[in-house]
Scaffold this active site. Structure first.
Site, PDB file in Angstrom:
ATOM      1  N   ASP A 192      37.932 101.666   3.526  1.00  0.00           N
ATOM      2  CA  ASP A 192      39.507 101.022   2.683  1.00  0.00           C
ATOM      3  C   ASP A 192      40.221 101.683   1.190  1.00  0.00           C
ATOM      4  O   ASP A 192      40.958 101.805   1.285  1.00  0.00           O
ATOM      5  CB  ASP A 192      38.744  99.599   2.595  1.00  0.00           C
ATOM      6  CG  ASP A 192      37.675 100.124   1.086  1.00  0.00           C
ATOM      7  OD1 ASP A 192      36.895 100.794   1.411  1.00  0.00           O
ATOM      8  OD2 ASP A 192      37.569  98.666   0.017  1.00  0.00           O
ATOM      9  N   GLU A 245      27.766 102.451   6.664  1.00  0.00           N
ATOM     10  CA  GLU A 245      28.297 101.468   7.888  1.00  0.00           C
ATOM     11  C   GLU A 245      28.865 102.474   8.951  1.00  0.00           C
ATOM     12  O   GLU A 245      29.951 101.537   9.583  1.00  0.00           O
ATOM     13  CB  GLU A 245      29.648 100.414   7.285  1.00  0.00           C
ATOM     14  CG  GLU A 245      29.322 100.050   6.102  1.00  0.00           C
ATOM     15  CD  GLU A 245      30.133  98.657   6.143  1.00  0.00           C
ATOM     16  OE1 GLU A 245      31.453  98.444   6.440  1.00  0.00           O
ATOM     17  OE2 GLU A 245      29.234  98.003   4.452  1.00  0.00           O
ATOM     18  N   GLU A 289      25.168  96.631  -1.489  1.00  0.00           N
ATOM     19  CA  GLU A 289      26.339  96.105  -1.488  1.00  0.00           C
ATOM     20  C   GLU A 289      26.711  94.261  -1.325  1.00  0.00           C
ATOM     21  O   GLU A 289      25.973  94.385  -0.458  1.00  0.00           O
ATOM     22  CB  GLU A 289      28.129  97.266  -0.706  1.00  0.00           C
ATOM     23  CG  GLU A 289      28.457  98.495  -0.633  1.00  0.00           C
ATOM     24  CD  GLU A 289      29.062  98.666   0.443  1.00  0.00           C
ATOM     25  OE1 GLU A 289      30.247  97.789   1.003  1.00  0.00           O
ATOM     26  OE2 GLU A 289      28.994 100.161   0.605  1.00  0.00           O
ATOM     27  N   TYR A 318      28.530  90.859   2.324  1.00  0.00           N
ATOM     28  CA  TYR A 318      29.405  90.348   1.177  1.00  0.00           C
ATOM     29  C   TYR A 318      30.094  88.887   1.868  1.00  0.00           C
ATOM     30  O   TYR A 318      30.811  88.042   2.009  1.00  0.00           O
ATOM     31  CB  TYR A 318      31.100  90.335   1.398  1.00  0.00           C
ATOM     32  CG  TYR A 318      30.217  92.688   1.175  1.00  0.00           C
ATOM     33  CD1 TYR A 318      31.110  92.182  -0.254  1.00  0.00           C
ATOM     34  CD2 TYR A 318      30.710  93.270   1.572  1.00  0.00           C
ATOM     35  CE1 TYR A 318      31.453  93.883  -0.885  1.00  0.00           C
ATOM     36  CE2 TYR A 318      30.536  94.336   1.313  1.00  0.00           C
ATOM     37  CZ  TYR A 318      30.994  94.439  -0.287  1.00  0.00           C
ATOM     38  OH  TYR A 318      31.044  96.131  -0.692  1.00  0.00           O
TER      39      TYR A 318
HETATM   40  C1  GCB Z   1      31.737  97.935   2.768  1.00  0.00           C
HETATM   41  C2  GCB Z   1      31.898  98.945   2.611  1.00  0.00           C
HETATM   42  C3  GCB Z   1      33.141  99.490   1.113  1.00  0.00           C
HETATM   43  C4  GCB Z   1      34.282  98.715   1.191  1.00  0.00           C
HETATM   44  C5  GCB Z   1      34.255  97.086   1.257  1.00  0.00           C
HETATM   45  C6  GCB Z   1      34.976  96.507   0.419  1.00  0.00           C
HETATM   46  O1  GCB Z   1      31.154  96.744   2.866  1.00  0.00           O
HETATM   47  O2  GCB Z   1      31.084  99.785   2.772  1.00  0.00           O
HETATM   48  O3  GCB Z   1      33.431 101.370   1.400  1.00  0.00           O
HETATM   49  O4  GCB Z   1      35.349  99.123   0.223  1.00  0.00           O
HETATM   50  O5  GCB Z   1      33.532  96.508   2.107  1.00  0.00           O
HETATM   51  O6  GCB Z   1      35.390  96.657  -0.442  1.00  0.00           O
HETATM   52  O7  GCB Z   1      35.451  95.919   1.813  1.00  0.00           O
END
Ligand code: GCB
Length: 670
Positions: free
Chosen positions: A219, A469, A558, A522
């Site tokens: 992204d 990832e 993350e 997430y």
């Molecule tokens: C992820 C990626 C990271 C993104 C993030 C997101 O898993 O590793 O590069 O910016 O999610 O905020 O979507």
């Protein structure tokens, strides 16, 4: 219609859509069979010491305002065919001013931001007459993204692929001494399936006919240009080409050893290498010499010292980031001083086992961030003001680590991390790795080789991350990552290897090749959006499952939630400041339970600051998962995180609380 654009560079072989079915067919065939990968040699980096002045070396910056031309998107090799590099760019096309270092994307007011393909830079510079005397001149780029072709005075001097990494070339015989010279750079930002990172270029119809579209699955915005400083520097004809340093501690960290190994290049080196000597001196912070040795015709040796001040991470010791200066003097057999190079050295040991990661024998708990090199206007261009501000914020918030997600950061920031005791998980530029191929493997390995060559002497670098990832559910990922991990280990056995994995643990095929498992997830954002009641147990369960599967230390590399600064909603609602705080708090609860299990060794928020992304309906002006805004001001969650990071620091490492950590509310609350 078959529209085929063919450039000198292979990567521009773009085929028309009518070709699509054939390509798709091959793709399916390819992935129905396991990929057989051959472990081919990758090119070895030479030299590339960070340019530093000494009594035998001069450094000159070529940073400043350069002239800039963008190629026509439909005709990206025109400049090469028409030899724009043989004269001033302004004679071929109207130029615009362009700052170096900086990404070019956000500088102008037109659509340069979304340009795909080549752009050109040039500038003039003067080389003093005195530089012609019996020495070598080198041209060095801190990084150009993604691919660079460089000419001086119309002669090709170097080509380099893969952004975020330095490259250099000797230009002694090309320069005009006591006269003006011209440097021309063609930079290409196109990402395809065999670049690192990968991308796709497609040709699609638009209102003007056909246009080229660059897409990628990660992204962050694919900023491009001359991102870091450009230097000219001198070395003697016989010179110190490389210095590699490792350190050891014993006797309860009070006795230290600095092992150095030097490569020498130049005529004397080739003819009579056995009569060159290395004199190595080690100085403490006050400038007192604490150890010295002169090798007897050897280019490596060991400096031993007692009463060592080890390198410790921030908040793990009252004097973090202690650095000595190592002075390497190259002497001829007759004691004549040929060359001098100095670099900072931190003495520390790293070790790891199935449940812990230790520094100087003490277990580490990482509390940090995933970050980006990203800011308004400059994009990914080196910016010292931003770098210093970022380190001030890292220290303010009590972080002790960050991952260079998702590519190597500037050499200046690595030096800064050494000085401030911030631990780095150093990541190569492989993001969302997929469609594994032999060519990709070669470049992926090369990116690691270049990264390790560049960063191996930094005490702050405590781990290598070989990918972010990657699509490791695929059958081919197993052998691919086995080769990548083994290759990385063959270059550096002193640091553990990780990768930030996002596929479910049930599908992953890479973890067994790593030393430490990092996972990105997430909860309450991409999965179970808004469900704050579905975070804590999920995090505990997933981390536990990763540990059970591989019996290795686990990091959550993350977690986070997009947050629009100033948006307040209670009860917490996605995108609000309250929601980000709640998401963090639910994770903290999980982390504290996991810490008790003994193998959970770190938490990394995504992200340190808001950053620019490609345009998408899921991003309002970019990725807003920052704890700080893009202009580096705290969101509410920053204050929460600060309390946690210092609380962890006090609990685990007995650090002091900053005086302003808690605001007075009432006598009744302690
Ligand atoms: C992820 C990626 C990271 C993104 C993030 C997101 O898993 O590793 O590069 O910016 O999610 O905020 O979507």
């Amino acid at each position: 219609m078959h529209l085929r654009i063919r450039l000198t560079c292979r990567k521009y072989e773009i085929w028309a859509l009518s070709f699509f079915s054939l390509v798709t067919g091959l793709y399916v065939l390819h992935f129905s069979l396991a990929l057989i990968l051959v472990n081919k040699e990758v090119p070895q980096t030479r030299g590339m010491l960070y340019p530093r002045e000494s009594e035998t070396r001069e450094v000159r910056s070529l940073d400043g305002i350069w002239n800039f031309v963008r190629s026509d998107q439909a005709n990206p090799t025109q400049g090469v065919r028409d030899e724009w590099y043989t004269k001033d760019l302004s004679q071929s096309r109207p130029t615009i001013p362009m700052p170096v270092p900086a990404s070019y994307n956000d500088i102008t007011t037109d659509n340069l931001r979304d340009h795909v393909g080549t752009v050109w830079y040039d500038r003039k510079f003067f080389v003093p007459r005195s530089w012609s005397k019996n020495q070598r001149i080198w041209l060095r780029f801190g990084s150009v993204h993604y691919e660079a072709f460089v000419w001086i005075n119309g002669q090709k001097v170097v080509k380099h692929e893969i952004g975020h990494l330095p490259f250099e070339a000797e230009v002694t015989d090309i320069l005009n001494y006591g006269a003006e010279n011209r440097i021309t750079v063609m930079c290409d930002n196109a990402l395809i399936q065999t670049t690192v990172p990968q991308g796709k270029i497609t040709e699609v119809p638009n209102d003007n006919g056909m246009t080229i579209i660059q897409s990628y699955t990660f992204d962050f915005f694919n900023y491009a240009g001359i991102h870091r400083s450009v230097h000219l520097y001198t070395t003697p004809r016989t010179f110190i080409e490389e210095v590699e340093v490792t350190t050891a501690l014993s006797e309860n960290n009070s006795v230290g050893e600095v092992f150095y190994s030097v490569s020498v290049n130049g005529s004397a080196a080739n003819e009579a290498i056995n009569v060159l000597n290395i004199q190595a001196n080690l100085y403490d912070k006050e400038g007192a010499k604490v150890a010295n040795t002169t090798s007897d015709g050897k280019l490596d040796g060991c400096l031993k010292l007692t009463g060592v001040k080890p390198w410790w991470p921030y908040l793990m010791h009252p004097e973090p980031g202690y650095l000595y200066e190592l002075e390497i003097k190259l002497l001829a057999a007759n004691e004549e001083l040929l060359d001098v190079y100095r670099l900072k050295v931190g003495l520390r040991t790293l070790s790891w086992n199935k449940s812990q990661f230790l520094i100087n024998g003490k277990p580490v708990y990482f509390r940090g961030f995933g970050r980006h090199e990203d800011s308004d206007i400059r994009g990914k261009g080196l910016d010292n003001a931003l770098m210093v501000r970022d380190f001030n914020l890292l220290k303010w918030i009590g972080a002790n680590a960050y991952r260079t997600s998702h590519y190597p950061y500037s050499e200046e920031s690595m030096q800064f991390a050494d000085q401030h005791g911030i631990m780095i998980i150093d990541e190569c530029p492989s993001v969302d790795t997929e469609n594994y191929s032999q060519e990709l493997l070669g470049k992926h390995k090369s990116s690691l080789e270049q990264l390790i060559h560049r960063d191996r002497n930094h005490p702050s670098v405590v781990m290598w991350s070989i990918a972010n990832e990657p699509r490791t559910a695929s059958m081919n990922a197993d052998s691919y990552f086995e080769l990548v991990a083994n290759f990385t280990r063959s270059l550096d056995k002193t640091r553990p290897i990780t990768a930030a994995i996002a596929v479910p643990y049930t599908q992953d095929k890479s973890g067994r090749h790593l030393d430490i498992i990092s996972f990105n997830r997430y909860n309450a954002w991409y999965s179970n959006t808004g469900r704050l009641d579905m975070v804590t147990q999920n995090v505990i369960d997933e981390a536990t499952a990763w540990n059970k599967q591989y019996n290795k230390p686990v990091i959550m590399s993350e977690y986070g939630a997009d947050t629009l600064e100033g948006l307040h909603m209670t009860p917490a609602y996605v995108w609000s400041e309250e929601f980000q705080e709640e998401v963090f708090a639910r994770h903290f609860k999980a982390f504290d339970q996991l810490r008790k299990k003994g193998w959970f060794i770190g938490e990394f928020v995504w992200n340190f600051a808001d950053f620019k992304t490609a345009q998408s309906y899921t991003r309002v002006g970019g990725n807003k998962k920052g704890v700080f805004t893009r202009s580096r001001q705290p969101k509410a969650a920053a204050h929460l995180l600060r309390k946690r990071y210092f609380a962890l620091g006090r609990d685990l490492d007995q650090c002091q609380f900053p005086e302003d950590l808690f605001t007075y509310i009432a006598d009744l609350i302690s």
